[in-house]
Design an enzyme around this catalytic site. Structure first.
Site, PDB file in Angstrom:
ATOM      1  N   ARG A   1      35.875  20.458  41.122  1.00 40.64           N
ATOM      2  CA  ARG A   1      37.316  20.395  41.291  1.00 40.64           C
ATOM      3  C   ARG A   1      37.742  21.511  42.247  1.00 40.64           C
ATOM      4  O   ARG A   1      37.865  21.286  43.441  1.00 40.64           O
ATOM      5  CB  ARG A   1      38.020  20.513  39.902  1.00 40.64           C
ATOM      6  N   ASP A   2      37.871  22.721  41.748  1.00 32.30           N
ATOM      7  CA  ASP A   2      38.311  23.831  42.583  1.00 32.30           C
ATOM      8  C   ASP A   2      37.335  24.083  43.727  1.00 32.30           C
ATOM      9  O   ASP A   2      37.742  24.409  44.848  1.00 32.30           O
ATOM     10  CB  ASP A   2      38.445  25.091  41.712  1.00 32.30           C
TER      11      ASP A   2
ATOM     12  N   HIS B   1      39.971  32.720  35.150  1.00 32.55           N
ATOM     13  CA  HIS B   1      39.625  31.945  36.344  1.00 32.55           C
ATOM     14  C   HIS B   1      39.766  32.919  37.508  1.00 32.55           C
ATOM     15  O   HIS B   1      40.884  33.248  37.914  1.00 32.55           O
ATOM     16  CB  HIS B   1      40.596  30.754  36.457  1.00 32.55           C
TER      17      HIS B   1
ATOM     18  N   HIS C   1      38.967  34.344  41.298  1.00 31.53           N
ATOM     19  CA  HIS C   1      38.500  34.157  42.675  1.00 31.53           C
ATOM     20  C   HIS C   1      37.926  35.475  43.171  1.00 31.53           C
ATOM     21  O   HIS C   1      38.327  36.546  42.726  1.00 31.53           O
ATOM     22  CB  HIS C   1      39.640  33.643  43.560  1.00 31.53           C
TER      23      HIS C   1
ATOM     24  N   CYS D   1      42.225  27.810  46.809  1.00 32.85           N
ATOM     25  CA  CYS D   1      43.385  26.945  46.614  1.00 32.85           C
ATOM     26  C   CYS D   1      43.978  26.604  47.977  1.00 32.85           C
ATOM     27  O   CYS D   1      44.311  27.494  48.753  1.00 32.85           O
ATOM     28  CB  CYS D   1      44.426  27.672  45.758  1.00 32.85           C
TER      29      CYS D   1
ATOM     30  N   ASN E   1      35.759  30.875  44.085  1.00 34.70           N
ATOM     31  CA  ASN E   1      35.642  31.389  42.735  1.00 34.70           C
ATOM     32  C   ASN E   1      34.433  32.304  42.601  1.00 34.70           C
ATOM     33  O   ASN E   1      33.538  32.305  43.449  1.00 34.70           O
ATOM     34  CB  ASN E   1      35.410  30.227  41.766  1.00 34.70           C
TER      35      ASN E   1
END
Lengths: 309, 309
Positions: free
Chosen positions: B24-25, B215, B217, B248, B257
């Site tokens: 996803r990310d 979460h 980064h 993002c 991440n």
């Protein structure tokens, strides 16, 4: 905040000394060989960014590490800032060459494991120690400052986990010889925050945290956490390399150092002063990468976060 | 060891839940668009490596984030492991689509800053909260598990440091609505270990560390140190992305991440169990990078250190 943790943060050092080793450790594993003049200009730019100390050259055999050829020339170009430069010397010949070239600060190297000692220095740890013992009077006579760097202080890629006793004994020998500063090197990058904390703590009888430096490779992504642990325990001297360049040609699989710009950011975010301009550092980094024909710069942030938290 | 630090290590969690968000990310900022089938195979490989939970898809508009098109197809391919999958939903439409596609675990998103809320979700934080309030009964009725992810919980690239009060209030609102799990997102990567510690500590009145996830980064290299701090304070749920992929599209300058393989190594080196095979993870990572046409793999270590310290 958790009381213990709050206490640890409150007692954490407010200032740290970042030693940029880009021009030495950073370059020695790169395929591109830069001229001594280029390397000297690089060092000067790093110093201009506010980095207090730079490891500028290595007096090793140019046939073994061609990237470091012309060490004396690098020092000659930088004679006006000699006090802020460190040079690595692998043996007595290297030390003599360094002194002749006007070096004021010498890093002597010894490995905590026999495998790495043979690979990196071509002789056993016992032989290296015996050589160092003979070198110390020479260094004293020349009135230079010296540090002993202990390679593979935690994990060796071939031998595995290095027995703590082995590292402690080695450090004891080095301080007994007269080395007042020790650098603990995670040459392969396998150290953990717990391992870093334990070694610093157990070393207190031999050398206080103020006498220690950390040289952390980031092979497995733990270097930032390891640096944080060291700092919280009072170690304020940290080696780093721009863009995380580096790696030991004689430590299979080792990747680069903790990136200077990332370490400086981490320190600043912890309110630990360094005297370094992050922006200037990023500019030097990008220029260095360009010279190395390295495309990593395109993935690196152009600027820092808009505030320090 | 320093008594406080020893105590902190002794009390540190012995087990952590790594949530891989690569599919996803990790993908949403990549230029290469992978088919839903490819992404599903990727997710399956990550699960096979022992990762307990995976963020597998995002029910966002394909015109805004083409990399996430076909989310329902991804879930259909993975129906047998639906319980281990999380999907991101930006609004009520997304939630309805996700439920229809058989999602069992939903991540709802809200930004701590207005700028990012408008950029990322197309409406104000107040509007998002009001929408979420209406969504909660829907989620309850469908008997799905849900988490609320708070973007920009520390530093916003445009607004700067995010006032702590703003984040605490937002989290209070979310738990009051019925969200039992919160994920604190350092969307831009500007958080520091101190900031992470303080927020976790101040949130205790609202949500205990066990209810929190991080979460992180790694834009500026602090993610490992931030994860360590969270863990030492009892946060055992951590998002990560293979090879540190990600970013993002609506947070200018944000990089990937924390790398899953690096986080897992860090946890293992701290004797924190994850149930994950580091070797299997590296294999999945290399295959993913190949599919993305990404040359980063050549710089990544092929294997872990020869022992955990």
């Amino acid at each position: 905040m958790n009381r213990s943790l709050r206490k640890i943060f409150e007692e954490a050092p407010r200032r740290a000394t970042v030693v940029d080793v880009s021009a030495r450790d950073g370059l020695q594993a790169e395929p591109v060989v830069l001229t001594p003049e280029r390397r000297a200009a690089w060092v000067r730019a790093v110093l201009s960014a506010g980095v207090p100390e730079v490891e500028a050259a290595s007096f090793v055999s140019p046939s073994r590490v061609p990237q470091m050829a012309g060490a004396a020339r690098v020092l000659a170009e930088l004679a006006d800032v000699a006090d802020r430069l460190w040079v690595l010397v692998p043996n007595r010949t290297g030390a003599e060459q360094a002194l002749e070239a006007g070096a004021r600060n010498l890093v002597c190297v010894v490995s905590a494991t026999e495998t790495h000692s043979e690979e990196n220095l071509g002789r056993s740890t016992a032989q290296v120690l015996s050589d160092l013992e003979k070198m110390v009077p020479l260094l004293r006579e020349a009135r230079v400052r010296s540090r002993a760097a202990v390679s593979m202080a935690w994990v060796d890629p071939v031998e595995g986990i290095v027995p703590r006793r082995q590292v402690l004994d080695l450090c004891s020998r080095l301080t007994a010889m007269g080395f007042e500063e020790l650098t603990l090197c995670d040459t392969h990058g396998g150290a953990s925050p717990r391992g870093v904390s334990e070694l610093i703590e157990e070393l207190k009888a031999v050398a206080p945290p103020e006498a220690l430096g950390l040289h952390l490779h980031d092979t497995f992504g733990a270097a930032g956490a390891n640096a944080l642990m060291g700092l919280l325990l009072g170690v304020t001297r940290l080696d780093a390399s721009l863009a995380g360049l580096g790696g030991c040609p004689f430590a299979p699989g080792a990747r680069g150092n903790i990136a200077t710009e990332q370490l400086v950011h981490l320190l600043h975010s912890l309110s630990v002063g360094t005297g370094i301009s992050e922006e200037a550092l990023r500019e030097v980094r990008d220029e260095c990468l360009r010279q190395l024909g390295d495309d990593r710069a395109r993935r690196l942030p152009r600027r820092g976060p808009p505030g320090l938290l």
